[in-house]
Design an enzyme around this catalytic site. Structure first.
Site, PDB file in Angstrom:
ATOM      1  N   SER A 119      31.642  15.991 -51.273  1.00 13.75           N
ATOM      2  CA  SER A 119      33.010  16.957 -50.927  1.00 13.75           C
ATOM      3  C   SER A 119      34.421  16.294 -51.278  1.00 13.75           C
ATOM      4  O   SER A 119      34.316  15.082 -51.482  1.00 13.75           O
ATOM      5  CB  SER A 119      32.752  16.106 -49.481  1.00 13.75           C
TER       6      SER A 119
HETATM    7  N1  SAM Z   1      27.966  13.273 -49.106  1.00 14.83           N
HETATM    8  C1  SAM Z   1      27.035  13.609 -50.459  1.00 14.83           C
HETATM    9  C2  SAM Z   1      28.387  13.016 -50.979  1.00 14.83           C
HETATM   10  O1  SAM Z   1      28.729  12.360 -50.809  1.00 14.83           O
HETATM   11  O2  SAM Z   1      28.168  13.596 -52.494  1.00 14.83           O
HETATM   12  C3  SAM Z   1      28.169  15.091 -50.563  1.00 14.83           C
HETATM   13  C4  SAM Z   1      26.677  16.373 -50.211  1.00 14.83           C
HETATM   14  S1  SAM Z   1      26.133  17.857 -50.158  1.00 14.83           S
HETATM   15  C5  SAM Z   1      27.856  18.108 -49.991  1.00 14.83           C
HETATM   16  C6  SAM Z   1      24.784  18.071 -49.419  1.00 14.83           C
HETATM   17  C7  SAM Z   1      23.713  17.907 -49.593  1.00 14.83           C
HETATM   18  O3  SAM Z   1      22.306  18.167 -48.737  1.00 14.83           O
HETATM   19  C8  SAM Z   1      23.016  17.819 -50.639  1.00 14.83           C
HETATM   20  O4  SAM Z   1      23.203  16.995 -51.978  1.00 14.83           O
HETATM   21  C9  SAM Z   1      22.210  18.974 -50.757  1.00 14.83           C
HETATM   22  O5  SAM Z   1      20.873  18.780 -51.717  1.00 14.83           O
HETATM   23  C10 SAM Z   1      21.390  17.811 -48.920  1.00 14.83           C
HETATM   24  N2  SAM Z   1      20.922  18.990 -48.281  1.00 14.83           N
HETATM   25  C11 SAM Z   1      20.389  20.133 -48.045  1.00 14.83           C
HETATM   26  N3  SAM Z   1      20.166  20.764 -47.163  1.00 14.83           N
HETATM   27  C12 SAM Z   1      19.155  19.014 -46.634  1.00 14.83           C
HETATM   28  C13 SAM Z   1      17.981  19.074 -46.155  1.00 14.83           C
HETATM   29  N4  SAM Z   1      17.576  19.395 -45.297  1.00 14.83           N
HETATM   30  N5  SAM Z   1      17.573  17.573 -46.369  1.00 14.83           N
HETATM   31  C14 SAM Z   1      18.056  16.176 -46.904  1.00 14.83           C
HETATM   32  N6  SAM Z   1      19.155  16.882 -47.534  1.00 14.83           N
HETATM   33  C15 SAM Z   1      20.115  18.449 -47.881  1.00 14.83           C
END
Ligand code: SAM
Length: 213
Positions: A61
């Protein structure tokens, strides 16, 4: 400019100047080397004012959004914090700088493994990682003082609300697939007190209590 100078400029121009004042958030963002969490081809953009692609079609993000969500959580040292969506692990490192007890869940094995390796190489060796569907939370260590969801949901997952302590805070983007509202939820008994922080755009939270794949 060195990465350290870029980090100082990022905190000054993208974080503090936009109103993020919490000393712990500022300190953590000055310390954590964001460039370490990006694919090699993108390290030169590590301190830019926008989200960046990692792998598996996911993103790290925008720094301001990371800072804003961290500030809204109002983390107090010793809080237990559950993060849903480990992604690159950058937000995870910031959380660990703010409290001692951090749990993080990611659904892509490739992302989780890379984040775990990067975090360990930076000395974060006591974070708890789980591979799985984060819409269901992580029951084993519940309840949590704080929960942060870094992907967007159609509604607040019931399991996450249940795994929040009384007076606990949950931050989550909620809305449609292409535009959402960043919400802060405070648990007051069986009801939630909700506040809208701002509009935002996140990748979808995919799982049983989120979006379908
Ligand atoms: N906080 C992260 C960073 O600093 O890089 C950014 C995360 S990214 C915007 C959102 C993440 O949520 C992705 O890696 C995606 O795979 C994960 N995600 C989506 N659905 C999910 C779920 N049900 N359980 C766990 N992770 C999930």
């Amino acid at each position: 400019m060195s990465f350290k100078s870029q980090r100082v400029a990022m905190v000054r121009d993208q974080i503090k100047s936009r109103g993020i004042k919490n000393a712990d958030v500022v300190r953590a963002m000055l310390k954590v080397e964001r460039d370490k969490f990006l694919p090699q081809t993108l390290v030169s953009c590590a301190y830019s004012d926008y989200p960046l692609p990692i792998s598996c079609g996911q993103t790290i993000s925008q720094p301001f959004m990371v800072g804003l969500m961290s500030e809204c959580l109002k983390i107090v040292k010793n809080n237990s914090v559950l993060e849903i969506g480990t992604g690159s692990g950058y937000q995870t490192a910031l959380l660990r700088e703010m409290t001692d007890e951090v749990y993080t869940v990611e659904r892509y094995p490739q992302l989780l493994e890379r984040a775990e390796n990067v975090l360990e190489s930076l000395g974060y060796d006591d974070i708890h990682f789980k591979l799985g569907d984060g819409t269901l939370g992580w029951d084993e260590f519940a309840p949590y003082d704080r929960i942060i969801v870094t992907a967007s949901a159609p509604s607040i997952p019931r399991s996450l609300f249940q795994q929040l302590k009384e007076e606990g805070r949950l931050i989550i983007p909620v809305g449609g697939k292409y535009h959402q509202e960043l919400k802060i939820v405070v648990k007051k008994g069986m009801v939630s007190e909700e506040d809208d922080i701002c509009g935002c755009v996140f990748v979808p939270l995919i799982g049983k209590e989120g979006w379908e794949e």
